[in-house]
Design an enzyme around this catalytic site. Structure first.
Site, mmCIF file in Angstrom:
data_model
loop_
_atom_site.group_PDB
_atom_site.id
_atom_site.type_symbol
_atom_site.label_atom_id
_atom_site.label_comp_id
_atom_site.label_asym_id
_atom_site.label_seq_id
_atom_site.Cartn_x
_atom_site.Cartn_y
_atom_site.Cartn_z
ATOM 1 N NE ARG A 1 -10.822 -3.803 1.254
ATOM 2 C CZ ARG A 1 -9.915 -2.838 1.473
ATOM 3 N NH1 ARG A 1 -10.316 -1.615 1.815
ATOM 4 N NH2 ARG A 1 -8.628 -3.076 1.343
ATOM 5 C CG HIS B 1 -8.468 1.228 -3.031
ATOM 6 N ND1 HIS B 1 -7.927 0.060 -2.539
ATOM 7 C CD2 HIS B 1 -8.963 1.890 -1.942
ATOM 8 C CE1 HIS B 1 -8.085 0.019 -1.225
ATOM 9 N NE2 HIS B 1 -8.694 1.113 -0.839
ATOM 10 C CD GLN C 1 -13.210 -0.153 -0.352
ATOM 11 O OE1 GLN C 1 -12.402 -0.119 0.559
ATOM 12 N NE2 GLN C 1 -14.488 -0.487 -0.167
ATOM 13 N NE ARG D 1 -3.648 2.028 2.843
ATOM 14 C CZ ARG D 1 -4.929 2.122 2.492
ATOM 15 N NH1 ARG D 1 -5.483 1.130 1.808
ATOM 16 N NH2 ARG D 1 -5.661 3.164 2.803
ATOM 17 C CG ASP E 1 -12.646 8.313 -1.675
ATOM 18 O OD1 ASP E 1 -12.679 8.271 -0.430
ATOM 19 O OD2 ASP E 1 -11.636 8.004 -2.340
#
Length: 310
Positions: free
Chosen positions: A295, A132, A135, A105, A227
């Site tokens: 997740r 991402h 996600q 990450r 977001d």
């Protein structure tokens, strides 16, 4: 044979539609019967490298591989030789002899791509400035569970044309999901990812729309997503963006454009009163906690696909 075994996942373009859907289906199966997969990755080790802060990514991967019978080694890049300028090639070669997979990450997509090129084990992009993918797997699992399908769904993303927007474009166009993105002028997704999505859409039959009008984008949406307005690395622009994005909040006024049974998603962390009003994110349409919980299952499915030669 598992066609994904040994692959790296950097931005989801590595996957066919069938492979992508197989991850979602496996995530649903693991969620329904986690004990059936308890030892699938017994003896496997995942190295987790962090340059960016993390809550859901770290916990979902670390808990996930433990639940699958493996172990995780968590590394802060600053505490490794990477933080002192060791060439990525050297890091990749050495780590490939110690562990069975790497999740990273970080900021630079180029660095992650080089790591994957030089490593002989799977590399997973846990988040970069442009993508991402992990996600998105959880988001699409959530949509699939709630709507029973992905193809033909209209997902509207409102806000900054950031890594989430890019990943929605790539994944949505792959599986036949209509993607409508509304951003202020100058904050659109990068053109190369829009073009890639439009190319995919010609095959999948999906519709790709990039606009500067949030009401237009939200019309008849099955899913509304947003977001934070200033992602990690953009914090210095927070005040400026609050002005630029003020008409791009998902709230009750905007949500009436969507279908009556729309879902609201947010990758978290969220700023209530900025990109989304509190009554939406905490309301009856919100699936943010189910999304966050997924997740774990989506990341477990991804690790099984990449690290278990079933």
């Amino acid at each position: 044979m598992n066609s994904m075994y040994g692959k790296s996942i950097l931005n989801l373009t590595e996957l066919t539609k069938e492979e992508f859907l197989s991850i979602i289906e496996l995530a649903v199966a693991i969620k329904a019967d986690p004990e059936a997969y308890r030892g699938v990755l017994a003896g496997k080790i995942l190295a987790m490298i962090f340059e960016k802060n993390s809550t859901r990514t770290r916990i979902s991967f670390e808990a996930g591989i433990i639940q699958l019978g493996g172990q995780a080694i968590v590394l802060d890049s600053k505490s490794t030789q990477m933080g002192r300028g060791e060439p990525i090639k050297d890091t990749a070669k050495v780590m490939s002899s110690y562990v069975d997979g790497i999740m990273i990450r970080t900021y630079s997509d180029q660095m992650v791509a080089e790591l994957a090129k030089e490593a002989s084990i799977p590399v997973i992009n846990g988040l970069t400035d442009d993508h991402h993918p992990c996600q998105i797997l959880a988001d699409f699992q959530t949509i699939y569970e709630q709507k029973g399908k992905l193809e033909g769904i209209k997902l509207t993303y409102i806000g900054d044309g950031n890594n989430m927007a890019h990943s929605f474009l790539i994944a949505g166009s792959l599986v036949g999901m209509d993607i409508s993105i509304a951003t202020p002028k100058g904050y659109e997704p990068k053109p190369e990812f829009v073009e890639l999505a439009k190319k995919n859409a010609k095959v999948s039959g999906s519709i790709i729309e990039i606009v500067n009008d949030p009401d237009q984008a939200a019309k008849n949406a099955d899913v509304l997503v947003t977001d934070v307005w200033a992602s990690m690395g953009d914090e210095s622009e927070q005040k400026e963006r609050e002005v630029v994005f003020k008409e791009f909040q998902i709230n009750n006024r905007l949500s009436v454009q969507a279908k009556k049974d729309y879902l609201f998603l947010h990758c978290l962390p969220a700023h209530r009163g900025e990109e989304v009003s509190a009554d939406i994110i905490d309301g009856i349409h919100s699936m943010i906690y189910e999304e966050a919980a997924n997740r774990l299952h989506a990341q477990k499915a991804l690790m099984v696909k990449l690290m278990a030669n079933l």
